[in-house]
Design a protein around this motif. Structure first.
Motif, short mmCIF file in Angstrom:
data_model
loop_
_atom_site.label_atom_id
_atom_site.label_comp_id
_atom_site.label_asym_id
_atom_site.label_seq_id
_atom_site.Cartn_x
_atom_site.Cartn_y
_atom_site.Cartn_z
N THR A 218 45.02 57.60 41.53
CA THR A 218 45.59 56.25 41.49
C THR A 218 46.40 55.92 42.73
OG1 THR A 218 47.57 57.06 40.33
CG2 THR A 218 45.73 56.33 38.96
N ARG A 536 36.73 47.65 28.90
CA ARG A 536 36.84 47.99 30.32
C ARG A 536 36.94 46.73 31.19
NH1 ARG A 536 36.07 52.13 33.87
NH2 ARG A 536 34.71 51.80 35.66
N LEU A 539 40.51 45.06 30.84
CA LEU A 539 41.55 45.74 31.63
C LEU A 539 41.38 45.43 33.11
CD1 LEU A 539 41.79 49.21 29.86
CD2 LEU A 539 43.50 47.39 29.86
N ALA A 540 40.13 45.40 33.57
CA ALA A 540 39.89 45.07 34.98
C ALA A 540 40.34 43.65 35.30
CB ALA A 540 38.41 45.25 35.31
N LEU A 543 43.94 43.67 35.98
CA LEU A 543 44.24 44.21 37.31
C LEU A 543 44.01 43.17 38.40
CD1 LEU A 543 42.65 47.78 37.02
CD2 LEU A 543 45.10 47.22 37.13
N LEU A 571 44.37 49.37 43.60
CA LEU A 571 43.44 48.65 42.73
C LEU A 571 42.04 49.23 42.83
CD1 LEU A 571 42.53 46.27 40.93
CD2 LEU A 571 42.36 44.90 43.02
N LEU A 574 41.71 52.43 40.98
CA LEU A 574 41.68 52.26 39.54
C LEU A 574 40.34 51.71 39.05
CD1 LEU A 574 45.24 50.80 38.88
CD2 LEU A 574 44.36 53.01 38.11
N TRP A 579 36.44 56.86 36.56
CA TRP A 579 37.23 56.61 35.36
C TRP A 579 36.36 56.24 34.16
CZ3 TRP A 579 42.13 58.01 35.11
CH2 TRP A 579 42.91 58.02 36.26
N TRP A 586 42.02 56.26 31.64
CA TRP A 586 42.01 55.07 32.49
C TRP A 586 42.91 53.98 31.92
CZ3 TRP A 586 39.23 50.12 32.18
CH2 TRP A 586 39.28 49.40 33.38
N ARG A 587 42.90 53.83 30.61
CA ARG A 587 43.77 52.83 29.99
C ARG A 587 45.24 53.13 30.30
NH1 ARG A 587 42.82 54.11 25.22
NH2 ARG A 587 40.75 53.16 25.16
N VAL A 590 45.93 52.28 34.04
CA VAL A 590 46.04 50.83 34.23
C VAL A 590 47.39 50.34 33.72
CG1 VAL A 590 45.13 48.58 33.55
CG2 VAL A 590 43.57 50.41 34.22
N ASN A 593 50.10 51.18 36.17
CA ASN A 593 50.03 50.31 37.35
C ASN A 593 50.60 48.93 37.07
OD1 ASN A 593 48.04 48.05 38.75
ND2 ASN A 593 48.72 49.64 40.17
#
Length: 764
Positions: A218, A536, A539-540, A543, A571, A574, A579, A586-587, A590, A593
């Motif tokens: 990360t 997924r 969450l992206a 970000l 970013l 991540l 991931w 990964w969760r 994130v 971050n």
């Protein structure tokens, strides 16, 4: 389940032979060793004598829990010819808590040849257990299999028991094994081998791609200690490069690795610089993955209008590490990549090493120099497998990636019995797709990650059978396939070189370059749109929204690029494909971050709490601003009252030095009445972006205090001077009423008149 029936390819075994059990043939160990040495040079290890066993304990995790399994594979990857005995290994794994008593191993040959990919896959992975075929041999096990252990038995099937002759066409054949105890079947396993009768073969061209990427992280740049570990003699990057260097394998390299080594300058670990030197010398085709191997499909499906890339590495460079040129073994920096090589049967070198792209004359490298490499192609994108949507492709193409590597689940074909070429046109504005052969890729990946010889032989037998079926599908017609190794290289994977060597030894296989694969197109394949998992993608999206917030906030900074560039690198890391197989981790990454970036957005804040008393009609209210960043910021302070008791002037702009606080004075005017007012203080960047949430400051307003005080003072003055005037008047009145005796000092006052003498004349 059995394959398509082609009677001419395999005559049925005689009924009497199929039904009777044959006695076990025991050969002398030395004789068998000599035979295998000539017939199976590609076997991973020496083969024990027929009927012998190799017992080796395995961990419980390697055996299915509470189960018994059996597998069969040929000892040699060479095809079986007429008149040759078939050497097989049977692996029995006991995952139960009890030993398996000695039983019987029955070996079968599939009734029909496996003439299509679907037939081959159905044989190896049947939906339900069917007839295993014709019995070739039965053999009793000699010892029990202990709990949580494995036993490997080598069995020789005589040529006449196999039942194949020169009249049978070449191709993949199915074999099966059952483990029985007193007639009860404990387990069944299936495998394949290749039969060859000296026919003319049409080799299948296979382009192989190997991704080289670091494990998930990360930080945006691989830390120095991690680089030292990854490039050590047993490190993951070393094993990946060692397995494919100077072989007919295209390397998909993560630029993050190259940059992370170069940016360290003279402090880079020697193992890392040596690794980069080896990559420079490689003769392989090399093309770049996205930075940090960020998932291209995840970016676009989360809302990115363009593909993300690093913006700067200046914030990570220590100029003192570049005081003298350092030989990092990197090629001359160039902004443009060389043209893809012409199609050939051998890989094209990625370029000869020249001067390093790092410091020149002691200068620190630029971002362009850190990223530069003499790639053979720069227009290939490799998103997460099976997750490419139709709307992604135009964005890929607009970002310079005109060729996209796709998994088989992203494509469908009209004739499932004929394997097409890998390249397919994706439509106007979408470029070209390279559809990987999923069954072949999976078998190669399984072989490379195998931890035992028998598991490796089983996987490689499937590789040979897959290619044999493709070769025999359309004799005389050349096909070019794409096989890929997977990302996320497991620590136990140590058979990559062995797998590639075995693949190269197959006579019905021919190596192909990636350039050649791109040049052979097919019209029998259509694109199938797929999407990333919803969680997924969500969450992206968060970000990407946060990066937009950071970019907007950075307009308040004196030097915004270091902040935005570092956040972009994090970013990208991540969004890495590595991931995808770890959704829980990964969760968490994130979430961490988002918390850290929230602290960045709150690094400039209002610290004044209140309440503040306003006693005059016009006052300046002090508002203290804090800056916890390492550089100065410029903000615009906007103050809005909650009601009309106060009137606030225009916004105030202020610059706050790094790691400091500053108080600004906001002029306000009292309007009507007394009471409480809440001031909403909001900070904006010079570009108008709000910083954090507004601060609320309570105010106590006494708007008439100044006028009342003046009236009281004026009244006091009037009373004071009025009292003086009044006393003076009284005094003067008294003075007039008193007689004036000051002119005759000898005069005496006349006696008061008497009432009885009133009106009479005084005596003369």
């Amino acid at each position: 389940m059995v394959a398509d029936s082609i009677p001419a390819r395999r005559p049925a075994l005689p009924e009497s032979r199929a039904r009777r059990r044959r006695p076990v043939r025991t050969l002398l160990g030395a004789v068998l060793a000599l035979v295998l040495a000539g017939a199976a040079p590609l076997a991973a290890s020496a083969v024990p004598a027929a009927g012998s066993t190799d017992r080796s304990p395995v961990s419980a995790s390697a055996v299915p829990t509470n189960s018994v399994s059996v597998a069969v594979a040929p000892v040699s990857l060479k095809p079986l010819h007429a008149g040759e005995d078939l050497y097989l290994t049977v692996t029995i794994k006991n995952g139960t808590a009890d030993p398996i008593a000695p039983g019987t191993i029955d070996l079968y040959l599939a009734e029909r040849a496996l003439t299509s990919r679907s037939a081959l896959n159905s044989w190896l992975r049947p939906e339900k257990t069917g007839k295993p075929g014709d019995l070739m041999k039965s053999e009793a096990t000699k010892a029990p299999v202990q709990p949580d252990s494995t036993e490997i038995i080598t069995v020789t099937v005589p040529a006449d028991s196999v039942g194949l002759t020169t009249g049978n066409a070449w191709g993949a054949r199915g074999i099966a094994v059952t483990l029985t105890d007193n007639g009860d079947v404990l387990a069944q396993g299936r495998g394949t081998f290749v039969w060859y009768s000296d026919e003319e073969l049409t080799p299948v061209n296979v382009a192989v791609v190997m991704p080289i990427a670091a494990p998930e992280q990360t930080t945006g740049l691989i830390p120095e200690k991690a680089l030292e570990t990854f490039t050590s003699p047993t490190g993951v990057l070393t094993r990946q490069l060692e397995g494919v260097i100077d072989r007919p394998v295209a390397i998909a390299i993560d630029p993050q690795i190259i940059v992370s080594i170069r940016v360290l300058g003279s402090s880079a670990p020697p193992s890392a610089t040596a690794w980069l030197d080896r990559l420079t010398q490689a003769k392989n085709e090399i093309f770049p993955l996205s930075y940090a191997d960020a998932d291209l499909s995840l970016q676009t499906q989360a809302g990115a209008a363009t593909l993300l890339a690093p913006t700067s590495f200046d914030q990570a460079i220590d100029p003192t590490l570049f005081t003298t040129p350092t030989a990092t073994g990197t090629p001359t920096p160039t902004a443009t990549a060389t043209a893809p090589p012409a199609a050939s049967s051998t890989p094209v070198p990625s370029g000869t090493p020249t001067a390093p792209a790092g410091p020149v004359g002691g200068a620190a490298p630029t971002t362009e120099q850190l990223l530069a490499w003499n790639y053979t192609a720069t227009d290939i994108g490799w998103p997460h497998e099976g997750s490419v949507a139709a709307a992604d492709l135009p964005i890929f193409a607009a970002g310079g990636l005109g060729t996209t590597i796709l998994s088989g689940s992203n494509a469908s074909q009209s004739d499932s019995d004929i394997t097409p070429n890998t390249a397919v046109a994706l439509g106007a504005g979408a470029g070209t797709g390279l559809v990987m052969d999923d069954p072949l890729s999976k078998a190669l990946r399984t072989a490379a990650a195998s931890t035992s010889d028998d598991a490796w032989r089983e996987a490689m037998a499937e590789v040979g059978s897959q290619l044999a079926v493709v070769s025999a599908e359309k004799p005389g017609t050349t096909r070019t396939l794409l096989a890929t190794f997977d990302r996320g290289w497991p620590p136990s994977a140590a058979r990559l070189s062995q797998t590639l060597d075995a693949l190269a030894a197959l006579s019905w296989h021919a190596p192909a370059t990636l350039a050649a694969a791109r040049a052979t197109t097919t019209t029998d394949v259509t694109f199938e749109s797929r999407t990333e998992p919803a969680e997924r993608t969500e969450l992206a999206k968060r970000l990407l929204v946060r990066e937009a917030d950071v970019a907007a906030f950075s307009s308040a900074l004196t030097t915004p690029l270091p902040v935005t560039a570092e956040h972009r690198l994090i970013l990208l890391s991540l969004l890495s494909n590595s991931w995808a197989s770890q959704p829980g981790s990964w969760r968490d990454a994130v979430g961490t971050n988002l918390v850290d970036s929230s602290a960045l957005l709150r690094s400039v804040s209002v610290s004044t709490k209140g309440p503040i008393n306003v006693l005059g009609s016009k006052v300046d209210i002090p508002v203290t601003l804090d800056n916890t960043l390492g550089q100065a910021v410029t903000v615009r302070v906007q103050v809005v009252p909650s009601n009309g008791r106060l009137l606030v002037g225009s916004d105030v702009e202020s610059t706050i030095e790094a790691q400091s606080a500053r108080t600004v004075l906001v002029p306000v005017t009292s309007a009507v009445g007394n009471g409480t007012v809440t001031l909403r203080v909001t900070l904006f960047t010079p570009a108008g972006t709000m910083i954090d949430q507004p601060a609320l400051i309570p105010i106590n307003v006494r708007a008439d205090w100044e006028g009342l005080g003046s009236l009281i003072f004026a009244a006091a003055v009037v009373l004071f001077f009025g009292f003086g005037v009044w006393r003076n008047i009284l005094r003067r009145r008294r003075e007039r009423d008193e007689p004036d005796t000051s002119t005759d000092p000898n005069a005496t006052a006349a006696p008061p008149a008497s009432s009885n003498t009133a009106g009479t004349e005084p005596n003369a």
